[in-house]
Scaffold this active site. Sequence first.
Site, PDB file in Angstrom:
ATOM      1  N   ASP A   1       2.566  48.632 -32.555  1.00 32.44           N
ATOM      2  CA  ASP A   1       3.818  49.049 -33.121  1.00 32.44           C
ATOM      3  C   ASP A   1       4.329  50.235 -32.206  1.00 32.44           C
ATOM      4  OD1 ASP A   1       5.717  50.789 -34.447  1.00 32.44           O
ATOM      5  OD2 ASP A   1       4.918  49.544 -36.407  1.00 32.44           O
TER       6      ASP A   1
ATOM      7  N   CYS B   1      18.478  49.189   5.390  1.00 36.14           N
ATOM      8  CA  CYS B   1      17.280  49.218   5.705  1.00 36.14           C
ATOM      9  C   CYS B   1      16.628  50.448   4.834  1.00 36.14           C
ATOM     10  CB  CYS B   1      16.752  49.075   7.005  1.00 36.14           C
ATOM     11  SG  CYS B   1      17.384  50.773   7.842  1.00 36.14           S
TER      12      CYS B   1
ATOM     13  N   ASP C   1       1.721  53.304 -33.456  1.00 37.24           N
ATOM     14  CA  ASP C   1       0.708  53.405 -32.519  1.00 37.24           C
ATOM     15  C   ASP C   1       1.167  54.082 -31.458  1.00 37.24           C
ATOM     16  OD1 ASP C   1      -0.874  51.765 -34.293  1.00 37.24           O
ATOM     17  OD2 ASP C   1       0.150  49.965 -33.263  1.00 37.24           O
TER      18      ASP C   1
ATOM     19  N   ASP D   1      -3.473  45.548 -31.762  1.00 36.85           N
ATOM     20  CA  ASP D   1      -3.483  46.112 -33.255  1.00 36.85           C
ATOM     21  C   ASP D   1      -3.419  44.866 -34.141  1.00 36.85           C
ATOM     22  OD1 ASP D   1      -3.371  48.281 -35.186  1.00 36.85           O
ATOM     23  OD2 ASP D   1      -1.328  47.775 -35.258  1.00 36.85           O
TER      24      ASP D   1
ATOM     25  N   CYS E   1      17.677  53.717   5.977  1.00 41.42           N
ATOM     26  CA  CYS E   1      18.685  54.246   5.433  1.00 41.42           C
ATOM     27  C   CYS E   1      18.460  54.900   3.936  1.00 41.42           C
ATOM     28  CB  CYS E   1      19.598  53.035   5.066  1.00 41.42           C
ATOM     29  SG  CYS E   1      20.238  51.907   6.314  1.00 41.42           S
TER      30      CYS E   1
ATOM     31  N   CYS F   1      57.271  60.455 -16.181  1.00 44.26           N
ATOM     32  CA  CYS F   1      56.096  60.274 -16.623  1.00 44.26           C
ATOM     33  C   CYS F   1      54.911  59.851 -15.571  1.00 44.26           C
ATOM     34  CB  CYS F   1      56.242  58.824 -17.840  1.00 44.26           C
ATOM     35  SG  CYS F   1      57.333  59.469 -19.386  1.00 44.26           S
TER      36      CYS F   1
END
Lengths: 68, 891
Positions: free
Chosen positions: B753, B28, B757, B533, B31, B99
Amino acid sequence: MRAGTIAAVVYTGLSLAAGLVFLAITTAFGNYNWVARIGGAVWVFALCMIILMPTVIPLVRERMGDRA
Amino acid sequence: MTTEQTEKREKKRTGTEEITLPVAGMTCAACVRKVEKALSGLPGVQEANVNLPAGKAAVTYDPSVASPSDMERVVTDIGYEVPLARLDLLVLGMTPGHCDLIIEKALRAMPGVRNVVVNCATDSVKVGFLDVAVSPATIKKTIRELGYEVSEKGEGEAGADRERELRRLEIGRQLVNMLVAWPLGAIVMLGTFSDYEPLKGIVPSFMGEKLFLFALTTPLVLGPGRQFFVNSWNGLRRGLTDMNLLYATGIGAAYLIAVINTFFPDAGFGGEKATFYEAAALLIAFIVLGRYLEALTRGRTSEAIRKLMHLQPRRATVVRGGQEIELPVDEVEVGDIVLVRPGESVPVDGVVVEGYSAVDEAMVTGESMPVDKRPGDEVIGGTINKTGAFRFRAVRVGAETALAQIIKLVEDAQTSKAPIQALADRVAGNFILAVHALALVVFLFWFFAGYHLWFDADTKLILTPYSLENLEVFGFALLISVTVLVISCPCAVGLATPAAMMAGTGKAAEYGILFKGATAVEALSKARVVVLDKTGTLTKGEPSLTDVIPASGPPGESELVADRPDGLPVHGATVTRDELLRLAAAAEKNSEHPLAEAIVRAAREQGLDLAEPESFDSIPGLGIDAKIEARSVLLGNRKLMTDRSIDLSSLAAEAERLEAEGKTAMFIAVDGALAGLVAVADTLKETSARAVSELKRLGLDVVMITGDNKRTASAVAAQLGIERVLAEVLPQDKTSEVRRLQGEGKAVAMVGDGVNDAPALAQADVGIAIGSGTDVAKETGDVILIRDDVLDVAAAIQVARATMRLVKQNLLWAFGYNSAAIPLAAGVLYPFFSQIVSPELAALLMATSSFSVTMNTLRMRGYQPPVKRGPPPASPEPARREVRTAVEARP
């Protein structure tokens, strides 16, 4: 003294005070039995603890500059 | 530059870092506050923002002071979980007894690695690690450096799998709780009401015994109910509260009253007739049910991001040394030649070098039709190859791929917070304390005043047969106080905004629309002016040939008059349309001017054979003078023709007409006589007119901004139905134009763009970068449209508005629920009806509130922006209608 300890003293003290005030009022006024007086005081104490713990701890830590 | 980018740059400068920490177990808004406070309290952490539905915390911190491990510790300390990523590795070359110890020791020494399981018998190494602290690649590198061959096993590690696994675990955990809580709760309820009709005589009488009820309820409180007590205590002792505290006090009080009434029936708590065991049991059952339903549904709000994650292919076929090798996709390197067969996913981003196919890019770009891919074309990782096989060169791999960038952007957006969330956060954050304070006030009121004024011995608990005639003042006031605690639900308040934002941003991503944050969603929904544009947004951005008109006769007429023996045209003669185009294109063949390229491209597309010019002379600002097949060809503007004494009168009207349409007209003279003219224009995109119409239908003021002259600009605007045009605006002045529009008091969305822009996009209230393609990370806009389709602007606005509608509905539901339920539980109606809400009914109502918010949010899953459902049946504004265009030219 650490911030946590100071905070514990503050919120426990205030909660105890609230419980005792409740007990005093119900003893001095009205016609309440002991279950109501003691039970009510315990419930007031418990709710005050719950309200005050998260309020007091950050305040005390902030004042003491202890963020840990 | 956007504010976010400035912040990021600032963080880099100040040496801070940002990570997204997964946090599990939050239920909630309280929390959220708890985790945020705990993380913020960590030395070195500057900011922590938690997203509840995503289960993630965005943390800004100083790496020299704090580490991800510190954050993990503090989150775990307050009762939550930082889920570990898992890596399942195939390690070759290990021998038992040695190993395995080396590998285990080496991995355990790495920061962030939490557990390592090595099994030499199966060549398997399983690693549990904190993925914000260490990467899978580093783990694999460490093993490789020890001298082993390591590769990742096919399945299991991907983020999507991990998230699904976590969700499955959470659902499983809540299901187990349900399986314990509901049967026990049902038995306790049957036992409690065994003396009432219609259960009387059916339910064995021993089930109504208080000791039997005590024996069943106690394990319920200590089992499924234990989590509420433990979590709330863990929070409280650190000064933090959460929803568990409300549950714990509610369950604890109901259980305590029941125990007292069982063992001390004369204590004044209502006696044996009011043991409330069923209240404690059903409280737990309903809360667990609520959590189970939330676990089932909440994850689905982020379905979109999971779908994107699933697109990430796991393996790739790479051609190395002439051999086809199958590798895990994270081992593909830039420059690798990758083979993709029909039906396979494209593993990483690249450029096709061989083969031909159609690729389904819908899942990444929102493009519904498969896209043809030939050598030289870009392919995007995660898309699906449909028909043929092809090979491509890997250009971007790993986190650089378009898909990885899109996922990151969507994730970031889902972790961010919208301004509208600020109020909800403030309310939810202090909600628990406020409710406890209210419970105290309610208790004191009913204890000292309410009970004495209105208590009725026939008091009923709503939906129960209980009569509370034996209840005394303390028991009565306590019961109402507990019900207030139980009925309050900050979960719904906390979930309302982030759940809707997750659903909305995820849904947008399905259509190739990427919001960079929740703020962008809110800002776009409020936009009232959209500035488009012209070049590259409304038009294709590259000129193309539109008209070829021979000197006499209508276009395309095939008449060639040649009175010379060599067949060459003479003064006053006409040429065919194709011949005119062929001569013009041949003359321009060696020119690099964009207009010339448009003519040459058109000629080639029409299959014309272009001769090599014998001479070529470019006349700056005027045109060209070339010699083709022994003919002198002049191509250029009026001034060039006038300078060479060419009579233009026959085509002057045509030229003016074309220029009025926004086209660039060029005259062609062959051997000193006017042969015709060609026109070139930046053509409109197919969807531009509809997009403008749709934007107007959405109630937006549409403004076109361009550097073109007024005549050209107004011609284009008229075709699109745009009334307001800002013409002759230099690129550097676009920002001030946007600021001027903002000064009119309306929120402005600027579409352009993302590179050229960028300043104007940053100035606007919300910047929309269009046609970013696959390199979305470089874009500056607040909203990124992957496809080069201006119709997506309308779709983005529709998604943003739908998302904000959902946010408001959710907030209304959440606040409305609490506004209505809390007074009811506090007993405002008691003086009139002598009935109070039982704690178990309160728990049921509480569980349904957050469940309802989640279900409301899930409606977004089926949402489709109206503009994506196809054109409206009858457009009120035909695209090519006559419009009065107001052109504002800038100096």
